[in-house]
Scaffold this motif. Structure first.
Motif, PDB file in Angstrom:
ATOM      1  N   ALA A   1       0.800  -1.223   0.000  1.00 55.69           N
ATOM      2  CA  ALA A   1       0.000   0.000   0.000  1.00 55.69           C
ATOM      3  C   ALA A   1       0.836   1.278   0.000  1.00 55.69           C
ATOM      4  O   ALA A   1       0.557   2.198  -0.780  1.00 55.69           O
ATOM      5  N   PRO A   2       1.878   1.400   0.844  1.00 56.56           N
ATOM      6  CA  PRO A   2       2.657   2.638   0.807  1.00 56.56           C
ATOM      7  C   PRO A   2       3.328   2.875  -0.540  1.00 56.56           C
ATOM      8  O   PRO A   2       3.442   4.010  -0.999  1.00 56.56           O
ATOM      9  N   VAL A   3       3.801   1.805  -1.182  1.00 55.54           N
ATOM     10  CA  VAL A   3       4.446   1.958  -2.479  1.00 55.54           C
ATOM     11  C   VAL A   3       3.445   2.409  -3.523  1.00 55.54           C
ATOM     12  O   VAL A   3       3.700   3.316  -4.310  1.00 55.54           O
ATOM     13  N   ALA A   4       2.265   1.787  -3.544  1.00 50.91           N
ATOM     14  CA  ALA A   4       1.246   2.152  -4.519  1.00 50.91           C
ATOM     15  C   ALA A   4       0.807   3.594  -4.332  1.00 50.91           C
ATOM     16  O   ALA A   4       0.612   4.337  -5.296  1.00 50.91           O
ATOM     17  N   ALA A   5       0.657   4.017  -3.076  1.00 52.01           N
ATOM     18  CA  ALA A   5       0.239   5.392  -2.812  1.00 52.01           C
ATOM     19  C   ALA A   5       1.287   6.380  -3.307  1.00 52.01           C
ATOM     20  O   ALA A   5       0.965   7.422  -3.896  1.00 52.01           O
ATOM     21  N   ALA A   6       2.556   6.051  -3.081  1.00 54.97           N
ATOM     22  CA  ALA A   6       3.622   6.948  -3.530  1.00 54.97           C
ATOM     23  C   ALA A   6       3.671   7.029  -5.047  1.00 54.97           C
ATOM     24  O   ALA A   6       3.876   8.103  -5.625  1.00 54.97           O
ATOM     25  N   MET A   7       3.498   5.890  -5.712  1.00 51.01           N
ATOM     26  CA  MET A   7       3.530   5.884  -7.167  1.00 51.01           C
ATOM     27  C   MET A   7       2.381   6.698  -7.752  1.00 51.01           C
ATOM     28  O   MET A   7       2.517   7.363  -8.768  1.00 51.01           O
ATOM     29  N   ALA A   8       1.229   6.683  -7.082  1.00 50.69           N
ATOM     30  CA  ALA A   8       0.081   7.446  -7.573  1.00 50.69           C
ATOM     31  C   ALA A   8       0.345   8.940  -7.497  1.00 50.69           C
ATOM     32  O   ALA A   8      -0.154   9.718  -8.304  1.00 50.69           O
ATOM     33  N   ARG A   9       1.148   9.365  -6.515  1.00 48.94           N
ATOM     34  CA  ARG A   9       1.419  10.795  -6.349  1.00 48.94           C
ATOM     35  C   ARG A   9       2.618  11.265  -7.167  1.00 48.94           C
ATOM     36  O   ARG A   9       2.886  12.448  -7.248  1.00 48.94           O
ATOM     37  N   GLY A  10       3.389  10.337  -7.683  1.00 47.84           N
ATOM     38  CA  GLY A  10       4.584  10.718  -8.414  1.00 47.84           C
ATOM     39  C   GLY A  10       5.821  10.184  -7.723  1.00 47.84           C
ATOM     40  O   GLY A  10       5.793   9.791  -6.570  1.00 47.84           O
ATOM     41  N   ALA A  11       6.920  10.171  -8.448  1.00 51.50           N
ATOM     42  CA  ALA A  11       8.150   9.577  -7.929  1.00 51.50           C
ATOM     43  C   ALA A  11       8.656  10.347  -6.723  1.00 51.50           C
ATOM     44  O   ALA A  11       8.614  11.571  -6.693  1.00 51.50           O
ATOM     45  N   PRO A  12       9.121   9.629  -5.665  1.00 54.67           N
ATOM     46  CA  PRO A  12       9.714  10.312  -4.535  1.00 54.67           C
ATOM     47  C   PRO A  12      11.045  10.939  -4.920  1.00 54.67           C
ATOM     48  O   PRO A  12      11.581  10.695  -5.988  1.00 54.67           O
ATOM     49  N   TYR A  13      11.567  11.742  -4.030  1.00 53.35           N
ATOM     50  CA  TYR A  13      12.834  12.452  -4.188  1.00 53.35           C
ATOM     51  C   TYR A  13      12.709  13.652  -5.138  1.00 53.35           C
ATOM     52  O   TYR A  13      13.625  14.445  -5.236  1.00 53.35           O
ATOM     53  N   GLU A  14      11.590  13.776  -5.881  1.00 56.02           N
ATOM     54  CA  GLU A  14      11.413  14.956  -6.728  1.00 56.02           C
ATOM     55  C   GLU A  14      11.067  16.174  -5.888  1.00 56.02           C
ATOM     56  O   GLU A  14      11.429  17.285  -6.216  1.00 56.02           O
ATOM     57  N   ASP A  15      10.310  15.949  -4.795  1.00 54.78           N
ATOM     58  CA  ASP A  15      10.016  17.012  -3.845  1.00 54.78           C
ATOM     59  C   ASP A  15      11.149  17.020  -2.821  1.00 54.78           C
ATOM     60  O   ASP A  15      11.326  16.077  -2.065  1.00 54.78           O
ATOM     61  N   ASP A  16      11.923  18.095  -2.783  1.00 55.06           N
ATOM     62  CA  ASP A  16      13.123  18.118  -1.959  1.00 55.06           C
ATOM     63  C   ASP A  16      12.839  17.955  -0.473  1.00 55.06           C
ATOM     64  O   ASP A  16      13.726  17.598   0.287  1.00 55.06           O
ATOM     65  N   ASP A  17      11.604  18.233  -0.037  1.00 57.55           N
ATOM     66  CA  ASP A  17      11.326  18.195   1.393  1.00 57.55           C
ATOM     67  C   ASP A  17      10.532  16.967   1.819  1.00 57.55           C
ATOM     68  O   ASP A  17      10.360  16.732   3.000  1.00 57.55           O
ATOM     69  N   ARG A  18      10.034  16.166   0.901  1.00 54.02           N
ATOM     70  CA  ARG A  18       9.151  15.057   1.261  1.00 54.02           C
ATOM     71  C   ARG A  18       9.932  13.774   1.501  1.00 54.02           C
ATOM     72  O   ARG A  18      10.648  13.295   0.630  1.00 54.02           O
ATOM     73  N   LEU A  19       9.750  13.207   2.666  1.00 58.90           N
ATOM     74  CA  LEU A  19      10.321  11.894   2.951  1.00 58.90           C
ATOM     75  C   LEU A  19       9.556  10.808   2.194  1.00 58.90           C
ATOM     76  O   LEU A  19       8.363  10.967   1.903  1.00 58.90           O
ATOM     77  N   PRO A  20      10.208   9.699   1.865  1.00 60.57           N
ATOM     78  CA  PRO A  20       9.494   8.591   1.227  1.00 60.57           C
ATOM     79  C   PRO A  20       8.319   8.123   2.080  1.00 60.57           C
ATOM     80  O   PRO A  20       8.387   8.096   3.312  1.00 60.57           O
ATOM     81  N   THR A  21       7.247   7.726   1.435  1.00 63.28           N
ATOM     82  CA  THR A  21       5.993   7.413   2.106  1.00 63.28           C
ATOM     83  C   THR A  21       6.104   6.341   3.187  1.00 63.28           C
ATOM     84  O   THR A  21       5.513   6.493   4.263  1.00 63.28           O
ATOM     85  N   PRO A  22       6.831   5.219   2.990  1.00 67.19           N
ATOM     86  CA  PRO A  22       6.874   4.202   4.051  1.00 67.19           C
ATOM     87  C   PRO A  22       7.483   4.699   5.357  1.00 67.19           C
ATOM     88  O   PRO A  22       7.286   4.067   6.406  1.00 67.19           O
TER      89      PRO A  22
END
Length: 223
Positions: free
Chosen positions: A82-103
């Motif tokens: 679930a955390p991986v799917a949710a992150a993929m739906a919002r876009g690739a992580p690390y593109e937002d400099d301030d957002r930690l990975p979802t898990p």
């Protein structure tokens, strides 16, 4: 992002089966957010595992128990994915400099800026996660150009690089890469110049330090 260091095949199979310790599974899920290669391997392991379950020919007495087991495995796989799917739906992580990975959100929060670092050693800061079970889950920030003590592992160490980079005898590890290490590995990470290296690590047993000073300080660091 195209990681060059991936999950070990045994870790992939254990993740697909829901058999990893919670702390290790969290770091594995963090890697899967960025790594299409490992997501494909997990999907294949799930497919093969499902076929093996389907091919079982239980007796009538065991049929209900097998059905409950299969339902439990599928439920755990859904929870892990679930955390991986949710992150993929919002876009690739690390593109937002301030957002930690979802898990990592339940254990460290959502933002790099909100992290409450604690001093661990000169140039090294850490945060220990709360709410985990038997192992250790921590985030490390290691200053640029720093050498960590030589150490081995009493069990599993799974480390995902979030920012910065380091190198050791196993190669160069940059954002998106994962170091999947066992008790046979002894290494000395050295962070590259320029920016601090931030990583998240899971340990299921204490580290082993050959140096006497590091061994003396180990109880203080609780590693």
């Amino acid at each position: 992002m195209n990681p060059h260091h991936h999950l070990d095949p045994s870790t992939v199979v254990s993740y697909a089966a829901g058999a990893l310790a919670l702390e290790v599974a969290i770091v594995a899920a963090t890697h899967l957010e960025t790594c299409a290669h490992c997501r494909g391997r997990v999907g294949e392991a799930e497919r093969i595992g499902g076929q093996l379950v389907e091919q079982q020919q239980p007796s009538a007495a065991d049929a209900d128990r097998l059905a409950d087991l299969r339902a439990s495995i599928l439920h755990r796989l859904d929870e892990a994915a679930a955390p991986v799917a949710a992150a993929m739906a919002r876009g690739a992580p690390y593109e937002d400099d301030d957002r930690l990975p979802t898990p990592l959100h339940p254990y460290f929060g959502t933002s790099y800026r909100s992290l409450k670092w604690r001093w661990m050693a000169p140039g090294v800061h850490c945060i220990r996660a709360s709410g985990t079970r038997t192992g250790t889950l921590l985030m490390l920030k290691i200053g640029a150009g720093r050498s960590m003590p030589v150490h081995g592992h009493g069990g599993t160490e799974l480390t995902q690089i979030l920012r910065g980079a380091y190198h050791d005898a196993l190669g160069h590890f940059a954002p998106g890469d994962v170091a999947d290490l066992d008790s046979d590995v002894e290494h000395q990470p050295v962070t590259v110049p320029g920016a601090a290296c931030i990583c998240v690590s899971a340990l299921d047993a204490p580290l082993r330090f050959p140096g006497w000073l590091a061994r003396k300080l180990q109880p203080l660091f609780k590693l």
